[in-house]
Write a protein that holds these residues in place. Structure first.
Motif, PDB file in Angstrom:
ATOM      1  N   GLU A  95       0.799  -1.229   0.000  1.00 32.83           N
ATOM      2  CA  GLU A  95       0.000   0.000   0.000  1.00 32.83           C
ATOM      3  C   GLU A  95       0.835   1.285   0.000  1.00 32.83           C
ATOM      4  OE1 GLU A  95      -2.733   0.713   3.546  1.00 32.83           O
ATOM      5  OE2 GLU A  95      -4.086   0.640   1.840  1.00 32.83           O
ATOM      6  N   THR A 100      -3.932   6.378   0.067  1.00 30.98           N
ATOM      7  CA  THR A 100      -4.497   5.058   0.344  1.00 30.98           C
ATOM      8  C   THR A 100      -3.980   4.534   1.677  1.00 30.98           C
ATOM      9  OG1 THR A 100      -4.369   4.696  -2.028  1.00 30.98           O
ATOM     10  CG2 THR A 100      -4.911   2.800  -0.677  1.00 30.98           C
ATOM     11  N   PHE A 101      -4.898   4.153   2.563  1.00 27.85           N
ATOM     12  CA  PHE A 101      -4.470   3.684   3.891  1.00 27.85           C
ATOM     13  C   PHE A 101      -5.477   2.708   4.472  1.00 27.85           C
ATOM     14  CE2 PHE A 101      -7.343   6.993   5.572  1.00 27.85           C
ATOM     15  CZ  PHE A 101      -7.290   7.939   4.561  1.00 27.85           C
ATOM     16  N   ARG A 104      -3.626  -1.098   5.644  1.00 30.99           N
ATOM     17  CA  ARG A 104      -2.965  -0.913   6.931  1.00 30.99           C
ATOM     18  C   ARG A 104      -3.906  -1.317   8.077  1.00 30.99           C
ATOM     19  NH1 ARG A 104       0.650   2.353   9.683  1.00 30.99           N
ATOM     20  NH2 ARG A 104       1.486   3.492   7.916  1.00 30.99           N
ATOM     21  N   GLU A 108      -3.108  -4.393  10.618  1.00 30.99           N
ATOM     22  CA  GLU A 108      -2.810  -4.084  12.012  1.00 30.99           C
ATOM     23  C   GLU A 108      -3.908  -4.553  12.960  1.00 30.99           C
ATOM     24  OE1 GLU A 108      -1.976   0.092  12.352  1.00 30.99           O
ATOM     25  OE2 GLU A 108      -0.138  -0.050  11.166  1.00 30.99           O
ATOM     26  N   ARG A 135       4.930  -3.052   3.106  1.00 33.21           N
ATOM     27  CA  ARG A 135       5.840  -1.900   3.060  1.00 33.21           C
ATOM     28  C   ARG A 135       6.801  -1.887   4.242  1.00 33.21           C
ATOM     29  NH1 ARG A 135       3.298   3.895   2.056  1.00 33.21           N
ATOM     30  NH2 ARG A 135       5.509   4.333   2.129  1.00 33.21           N
ATOM     31  N   MET A 138       5.767   0.099   7.300  1.00 36.93           N
ATOM     32  CA  MET A 138       4.657  -0.350   8.146  1.00 36.93           C
ATOM     33  C   MET A 138       5.142  -1.377   9.161  1.00 36.93           C
ATOM     34  SD  MET A 138       1.532  -0.617   5.519  1.00 36.93           S
ATOM     35  CE  MET A 138       0.774   0.828   4.807  1.00 36.93           C
ATOM     36  N   ARG A 140       4.379  -1.752  12.303  1.00 32.87           N
ATOM     37  CA  ARG A 140       3.390  -2.366  13.179  1.00 32.87           C
ATOM     38  C   ARG A 140       2.586  -3.449  12.443  1.00 32.87           C
ATOM     39  NH1 ARG A 140      -1.470   0.350  16.666  1.00 32.87           N
ATOM     40  NH2 ARG A 140       0.228   1.333  17.771  1.00 32.87           N
ATOM     41  N   VAL A 263     -10.854   5.937   7.172  1.00 32.89           N
ATOM     42  CA  VAL A 263     -11.212   4.779   6.351  1.00 32.89           C
ATOM     43  C   VAL A 263     -12.669   4.455   6.630  1.00 32.89           C
ATOM     44  CG1 VAL A 263     -10.757   2.349   5.855  1.00 32.89           C
ATOM     45  CG2 VAL A 263      -8.890   3.844   6.528  1.00 32.89           C
TER      46      VAL A 263
END
Lengths: 443, 175
Positions: A95, A100-101, A104, A108, A135, A138, A140, A263
């Motif tokens: 991502e 764009t998220f 994630r 998570e 990624r 990222m 976490r 989101v």
């Protein structure tokens, strides 16, 4: 049949993919199991033949949520049934499309939902090795996925003889290291093979010759997360959400100038206006809208007269843009569009892998010309010049990164031409020439 | 003397290579391992990676330099990544980057003389609803106002300015 079918009722919609997000310990196996987790995978592996799974996914109408919207079941069916080579699944968790998220959140907060989707996919396609390419930034998400995988192995949901069947599966988290192009599926495969993230020519498509030159399915996180629900609640239920051509729930990522960025899960086909005003609380200070990028920064900009566009694959295509990753970036009427487009240009120039001349040089030229226009040194022919360079960037390269700059750039040139001409004629634009003079967090 | 992995890291590497049918595929995770073990990836680290993977150091160099997220020997102890992509830019990330550089006394992409802090622009961190965003090592700093930026710098040993107001509470960072 009309090109755009009416979406299901967006107000009565209850979240599917994000139903547990925000609940305590939603990322743990205990939580997932106590909410019916892995039931779908168990049932699929015990009761379905692989072909039946592929057939069901085809009938569900699930389309890839990473950007291209390719039918998921159809993609799987391209993998050769009889082959001596091992097959692979690569879950695209890279991502990195600006705006764009959504993945994630799943990685998570609900990683087992993704793992269950991976199990169903691997059973359907006959895959024993899967990688989740996430990624590098990222940290976490990578931790949570690794922990979830460990839990799944301990429980026997990964490893050998899963659910008592002749079904083995290993899943490994593979961290990227900061390169947008690795989100492109063949660039991702090059990176996963241990090299620079250079995209490869298609064909051969990954389904036939992908990772380690073996048949490979590449699916986005959100796509895979849809699968358990399709098998838990049925194809009919799934198709009752969204539109005829874009069934199912979708995670929309809304950022920029809205009161409540975030989101939001809604049925595909929700009108853009409803998303911005009803879901995200409208624009700060009740200002107007100058433009909206509906599907990540590579999607052509929409103008303020296009807010009734349905947020579906076909609806945005008809509007000359694309749903892409559903990264909705809202630009209010104080935004200097030239600065915004320059920001996008810088991004793509920086992220071009450099293999193809039209992209490597084109993105740089576009950025430089936008920069001089921005700095008040624009020439009257610059708009046409950028447009012509963009024409040479579309469809002429190994991957679509250069298209990803050319398309939004050309949309701005076309839709906001008088504004740009005025800026060039003035020498120095009299509008605010930075995007914001102060750090101004929302909320 | 050439470098070696610690026994624990060697064990992790030995496990890593079992996860891929080709040894070279373990390149990116091995570089992460080396980065963690030695604090950064320098030419010696690249040579070690080449030895472990069984490829040329030139191949490793080509890979390392393609990616932007590995910590290099030219970076400071702490790298402050400021997201500068459009959603953050709309929320003032350019001004935030200027403010941080001004307070630390270096330019964007530069490192302090004591090699403690590097400030870099980073592309979209996928936290756009929390814009503007920074990442310092394994901590994401969300909704970074000037006050929040002061707090972030304080965590890196740069005292707050006396004029700065009280920092807002709430979950504005995570680690």
């Amino acid at each position: 049949m009309s090109a755009i079918s009416k979406p299901s009722d967006t107000l009565a919609f209850e979240p599917v993919l994000t139903r547990y997000i925000g609940k305590k310990d939603s990322h743990t196996l205990d939580f997932y199991l106590s909410h019916g987790g892995y039931d779908a995978a168990k049932r699929v592996v015990r009761d379905y033949k692989p072909d039946e799974v592929i057939d069901a996914v085809k009938k569900s109408g699930l389309r890839g949520r990473g950007g291209a919207g390719f039918p998921c079941g159809l993609k799987w069916s391209f993998v050769p049934k009889k082959t001596d080579k091992p097959k692979y699944l690569v879950c695209n968790a890279d991502e990195s499309e600006p705006g764009t998220f959504k993945d994630r959140v799943i990685n998570e907060e609900d990683p087992h939902q993704l793992l269950e989707g991976i199990l169903i996919t691997c059973w359907a396609v006959g895959i024993e090795t899967a990688y989740i390419y996430i990624r590098g930034e990222m940290w976490r998400g990578a931790q949570r996925l690794k922990a979830a995988i460990d839990e799944a192995y301990a429980k026997g949901y990964l490893g050998k003889k899963i659910f008592g069947k002749k079904f083995n599966l290993d899943v490994t988290v593979h961290r990227g290291a900061g390169a947008y192009i690795c989100g492109e599926e063949t660039g991702m495969l090059s990176s996963l093979e241990g090299g620079r993230g250079y995209p490869k020519l298609k064909p051969p498509f990954p389904a036939v010759e992908g990772l380690f030159r073996c048949p490979t399915v590449v699916n986005n996180v959100e796509t895979l997360a849809n699968l358990p629900h399709i098998f838990n609640r049925g194809i009919e239920w799934y198709r009752s959400i969204g539109t005829e051509e874009s069934p199912g729930p979708k995670l929309f990522c809304v950022s920029g100038h809205v009161n409540k960025p975030g989101v939001y899960e809604r049925p595909l086909g929700i009108p853009l206006r409803e998303l911005i005003y009803d879901v995200c609380g409208g624009i700060p200070g009740d200002r107007g809208i100058r433009a909206v990028i509906p599907g990540g920064s590579s999607a052509p900009f929409l103008g303020p007269d296009e807010l009734d566009t349905p947020m579906s694959y076909e609806g945005l295509k008809d509007a000359g843009s694309m749903l892409g990753s559903a990264g909705v970036i809202v630009l209010d009427d104080t935004t200097d569009l030239l600065s915004a487009l320059l920001n996008v240009g810088k991004f793509y120039h920086h992220e071009s892998c450099g293999q193809c001349t039209p992209c490597r040089e084109g993105c740089g030229w576009v950025e430089k010309i936008l920069q001089r226009m921005h700095d008040g040194r624009g020439r009257s022919e610059d708009i046409d010049l950028v447009d012509e360079i963009c024409n040479q960037m579309v469809g002429k390269t190994i991957c679509v990164l250069s298209d990803a700059l050319a398309m939004p750039a050309q949309s701005v040139l076309k839709k906001f031409r008088p504004e740009l001409e005025k800026l060039i004629a003035q020498g120095r634009p009299d509008v605010l020439c930075e995007l914001a003079r102060e750090p101004s967090p929302a909320l | 003397m050439s470098r070696e992995l610690s026994p624990e890291a060697q064990k992790e590497f030995d496990w890593l290579v079992t996860r891929y049918p080709q040894r070279e595929a373990a390149m990116l995770p091995t570089l992460r391992l080396i980065e963690r073990e030695f604090g950064c990836i320098d030419p010696e680290g690249m040579k070690l990676c080449a030895q472990l993977i069984g490829c040329s150091p030139a191949k490793v160099f080509g890979v390392v330099t393609f990616y932007t997220h590995y910590k290099r020997e030219t970076d400071g102890e702490n790298v402050v990544y400021v997201c500068g992509t459009l959603p953050c830019a709309l929320r003032g990330s350019d001004a935030l980057a200027d403010y941080l550089c001004d307070r630390v006394g270096i330019g964007l992409g530069e490192t302090t003389e004591d090699r403690k802090i590097t400030i870099k622009k980073v592309e979209c961190l996928a936290l756009c609803d929390q814009a503007p965003v920074c990442q310092v090592e394994d901590v994401d700093w969300l909704r970074v106002s000037k006050e929040k930026a002061d707090e972030m710098l304080e965590s890196l040993g740069i005292p707050k300015r006396e004029t700065a107001g009280a920092a807002a509470g709430g979950e504005e960072k995570r680690s």
